[in-house]
Design a protein around this motif. Structure first.
Motif, PDB file in Angstrom:
ATOM      1  N   ILE A 167      62.523   5.709  25.920  1.00  0.00           N
ATOM      2  CA  ILE A 167      61.912   6.893  26.529  1.00  0.00           C
ATOM      3  C   ILE A 167      62.628   8.125  26.005  1.00  0.00           C
ATOM      4  O   ILE A 167      63.864   8.140  25.911  1.00  0.00           O
ATOM      5  CB  ILE A 167      62.018   6.864  28.068  1.00  0.00           C
ATOM      6  CG1 ILE A 167      61.078   5.803  28.656  1.00  0.00           C
ATOM      7  CG2 ILE A 167      61.682   8.232  28.670  1.00  0.00           C
ATOM      8  CD1 ILE A 167      61.152   5.684  30.179  1.00  0.00           C
ATOM      9  N   THR A 218      67.250  11.754  27.875  1.00  0.00           N
ATOM     10  CA  THR A 218      66.724  12.915  28.588  1.00  0.00           C
ATOM     11  C   THR A 218      67.287  14.186  27.967  1.00  0.00           C
ATOM     12  O   THR A 218      68.427  14.190  27.478  1.00  0.00           O
ATOM     13  CB  THR A 218      67.106  12.886  30.079  1.00  0.00           C
ATOM     14  OG1 THR A 218      68.525  13.097  30.208  1.00  0.00           O
ATOM     15  CG2 THR A 218      66.740  11.546  30.713  1.00  0.00           C
ATOM     16  N   ASP A 245      57.035   9.162  26.104  1.00  0.00           N
ATOM     17  CA  ASP A 245      57.305  10.290  26.989  1.00  0.00           C
ATOM     18  C   ASP A 245      57.216   9.744  28.415  1.00  0.00           C
ATOM     19  O   ASP A 245      56.724   8.627  28.626  1.00  0.00           O
ATOM     20  CB  ASP A 245      56.250  11.376  26.730  1.00  0.00           C
ATOM     21  CG  ASP A 245      56.280  12.477  27.763  1.00  0.00           C
ATOM     22  OD1 ASP A 245      57.354  13.052  27.991  1.00  0.00           O
ATOM     23  OD2 ASP A 245      55.216  12.745  28.364  1.00  0.00           O
ATOM     24  N   THR A 281      52.558  10.588  31.030  1.00  0.00           N
ATOM     25  CA  THR A 281      52.347   9.505  30.064  1.00  0.00           C
ATOM     26  C   THR A 281      52.498   8.159  30.768  1.00  0.00           C
ATOM     27  O   THR A 281      51.582   7.350  30.784  1.00  0.00           O
ATOM     28  CB  THR A 281      53.336   9.611  28.891  1.00  0.00           C
ATOM     29  OG1 THR A 281      53.127  10.862  28.213  1.00  0.00           O
ATOM     30  CG2 THR A 281      53.136   8.473  27.892  1.00  0.00           C
ATOM     31  N   LYS A 334      65.914  19.749  23.777  1.00  0.00           N
ATOM     32  CA  LYS A 334      64.592  19.522  24.349  1.00  0.00           C
ATOM     33  C   LYS A 334      63.563  19.228  23.261  1.00  0.00           C
ATOM     34  O   LYS A 334      63.634  19.756  22.161  1.00  0.00           O
ATOM     35  CB  LYS A 334      64.133  20.757  25.144  1.00  0.00           C
ATOM     36  CG  LYS A 334      64.860  20.977  26.454  1.00  0.00           C
ATOM     37  CD  LYS A 334      64.244  22.149  27.208  1.00  0.00           C
ATOM     38  CE  LYS A 334      64.908  22.331  28.561  1.00  0.00           C
ATOM     39  NZ  LYS A 334      64.281  23.444  29.325  1.00  0.00           N
ATOM     40  N   LYS A 335      62.593  18.374  23.596  1.00  0.00           N
ATOM     41  CA  LYS A 335      61.414  18.263  22.746  1.00  0.00           C
ATOM     42  C   LYS A 335      60.754  19.642  22.695  1.00  0.00           C
ATOM     43  O   LYS A 335      60.755  20.350  23.710  1.00  0.00           O
ATOM     44  CB  LYS A 335      60.422  17.245  23.334  1.00  0.00           C
ATOM     45  CG  LYS A 335      60.935  15.821  23.397  1.00  0.00           C
ATOM     46  CD  LYS A 335      59.859  14.861  23.907  1.00  0.00           C
ATOM     47  CE  LYS A 335      59.430  15.184  25.319  1.00  0.00           C
ATOM     48  NZ  LYS A 335      58.375  14.262  25.804  1.00  0.00           N
ATOM     49  N   THR A 374      62.417  12.111  27.146  1.00  0.00           N
ATOM     50  CA  THR A 374      61.779  12.989  28.132  1.00  0.00           C
ATOM     51  C   THR A 374      62.576  14.268  28.347  1.00  0.00           C
ATOM     52  O   THR A 374      63.816  14.239  28.365  1.00  0.00           O
ATOM     53  CB  THR A 374      61.611  12.246  29.475  1.00  0.00           C
ATOM     54  OG1 THR A 374      61.107  13.153  30.471  1.00  0.00           O
ATOM     55  CG2 THR A 374      62.923  11.666  29.977  1.00  0.00           C
ATOM     56  N   ASN A 375      61.871  15.354  28.511  1.00  0.00           N
ATOM     57  CA  ASN A 375      62.507  16.607  28.899  1.00  0.00           C
ATOM     58  C   ASN A 375      62.736  16.602  30.407  1.00  0.00           C
ATOM     59  O   ASN A 375      61.894  16.117  31.174  1.00  0.00           O
ATOM     60  CB  ASN A 375      61.631  17.806  28.532  1.00  0.00           C
ATOM     61  CG  ASN A 375      61.663  18.126  27.056  1.00  0.00           C
ATOM     62  OD1 ASN A 375      62.508  17.611  26.313  1.00  0.00           O
ATOM     63  ND2 ASN A 375      60.762  18.970  26.603  1.00  0.00           N
ATOM     64  N   GLN A 428      65.082  12.762  36.072  1.00  0.00           N
ATOM     65  CA  GLN A 428      64.196  11.889  35.303  1.00  0.00           C
ATOM     66  C   GLN A 428      64.551  10.411  35.498  1.00  0.00           C
ATOM     67  O   GLN A 428      63.677   9.564  35.622  1.00  0.00           O
ATOM     68  CB  GLN A 428      64.257  12.253  33.810  1.00  0.00           C
ATOM     69  CG  GLN A 428      63.808  13.683  33.488  1.00  0.00           C
ATOM     70  CD  GLN A 428      62.398  13.977  33.953  1.00  0.00           C
ATOM     71  OE1 GLN A 428      62.173  14.341  35.098  1.00  0.00           O
ATOM     72  NE2 GLN A 428      61.445  13.805  33.051  1.00  0.00           N
ATOM     73  N   ASP A 480      55.193  16.273  21.760  1.00  0.00           N
ATOM     74  CA  ASP A 480      55.299  14.846  21.455  1.00  0.00           C
ATOM     75  C   ASP A 480      54.731  14.480  20.084  1.00  0.00           C
ATOM     76  O   ASP A 480      55.438  13.943  19.229  1.00  0.00           O
ATOM     77  CB  ASP A 480      54.559  14.019  22.524  1.00  0.00           C
ATOM     78  CG  ASP A 480      55.137  14.177  23.912  1.00  0.00           C
ATOM     79  OD1 ASP A 480      56.372  14.265  24.032  1.00  0.00           O
ATOM     80  OD2 ASP A 480      54.366  14.219  24.879  1.00  0.00           O
ATOM     81  N   SER A 540      51.524  15.343  25.096  1.00  0.00           N
ATOM     82  CA  SER A 540      51.535  16.711  24.575  1.00  0.00           C
ATOM     83  C   SER A 540      51.468  16.730  23.050  1.00  0.00           C
ATOM     84  O   SER A 540      52.292  16.097  22.384  1.00  0.00           O
ATOM     85  CB  SER A 540      52.804  17.440  25.032  1.00  0.00           C
ATOM     86  OG  SER A 540      52.956  18.677  24.356  1.00  0.00           O
ATOM     87  N   GLY A 560      52.755   9.886  23.891  1.00  0.00           N
ATOM     88  CA  GLY A 560      52.996  11.059  24.734  1.00  0.00           C
ATOM     89  C   GLY A 560      51.715  11.787  25.057  1.00  0.00           C
ATOM     90  O   GLY A 560      50.659  11.505  24.485  1.00  0.00           O
TER      91      GLY A 560
END
Length: 229
Positions: free
Chosen positions: A121, A148, A17, A21, A155-156, A123-124, A130, A186, A182, A180
């Motif tokens: 990576i 991304t 993440d 992170t 989205k994650k 990532t949201n 990002q 994650d 979360s 990650g």
């Protein structure tokens, strides 16, 4: 060789993440809020600088469009609405200049790269936003793939965004470690896809991830430990 790795479950891929992170989002928000407070003379509206920094950070830690963040800031502090578009554009174009990574970030990535891991990576966030952060941290070149949510419209914690990364990295869940901060976004989805997981946190109470650490420099040894079990 590829077949042997699958049979032995050898870890050859590490996916990270980004925010909280690798990137210290909390400190980065403080840095940028300080800059905007001075750049736009916000003391005319908000005598207490710290009050602005705290509110700015609080709103940016929530999941909401940046347009909404600035609407709320302007309404809460009664800032001149004429500054709205300028403040927002300034965030979009300059936030990455105030971003900082956690201690040991580059050394940890160099170690993993040297040891032969494929790095990615997931990532949201908006794609340009990002990627600008990643480039500003000076770490873009370490990664074989960066996914991304803004680039794939997923989205994650949706499994699909993790699966895109695995496909690009030519890896599978049981040969991958996901790192990650979360549990929900994650750790849970990564584990559901068969990945090993490391939770980036100071709180050692969670039993869900395979490992917990708050020091990036520990990650290479943790991955070796996971892979040897």
């Amino acid at each position: 060789m590829w077949y042997d790795k699958l049979m032995l479950n050898i870890i050859d891929t590490v996916i990270f993440d980004l925010d909280q992170t690798l990137l210290d989002k909390t400190q980065s928000l403080v840095n940028f809020a300080n800059y905007q407070y001075e750049q736009y003379s916000l003391d005319k509206f908000i005598p207490d600088r710290n009050e602005f920094i705290v509110k700015f950070s609080e709103l940016n830690h929530m999941i909401m469009p940046k347009e909404e963040v600035y609407r709320k800031l302007i309404e809460f502090f009664k800032i001149d609405w004429n500054l709205y578009h300028e403040l927002l554009a300034d965030l979009n174009h300059k936030f990455h200049l105030y971003c900082v990574g956690y201690d040991g970030l580059r050394e940890m990535l160099r170690t993993l790269k040297r040891e032969g891991y494929k790095l990615g990576i997931v990532t949201n966030g908006r794609d340009f936003y990002q990627r600008n952060k990643i480039s500003a941290l000076g770490i873009h070149g370490y990664f074989t793939d960066i996914v991304t949510s803004g680039s794939v419209n997923i989205k994650k914690p949706d499994h699909a965004i993790f699966q895109i990364a695995l496909k690009h990295l030519k890896s599978i869940g049981r040969c991958t470690v996901f790192v990650g901060d979360s549990i929900q976004a994650d750790i849970i989805p990564a584990k559901e896809l068969g990945m090993f997981t490391i939770l980036k946190t100071k709180d050692a109470s969670s039993m869900l991830p395979d490992a917990i650490c708050d020091d990036l420099m520990e990650i290479p040894n943790i991955i070796k430990s996971i892979g040897s079990n």
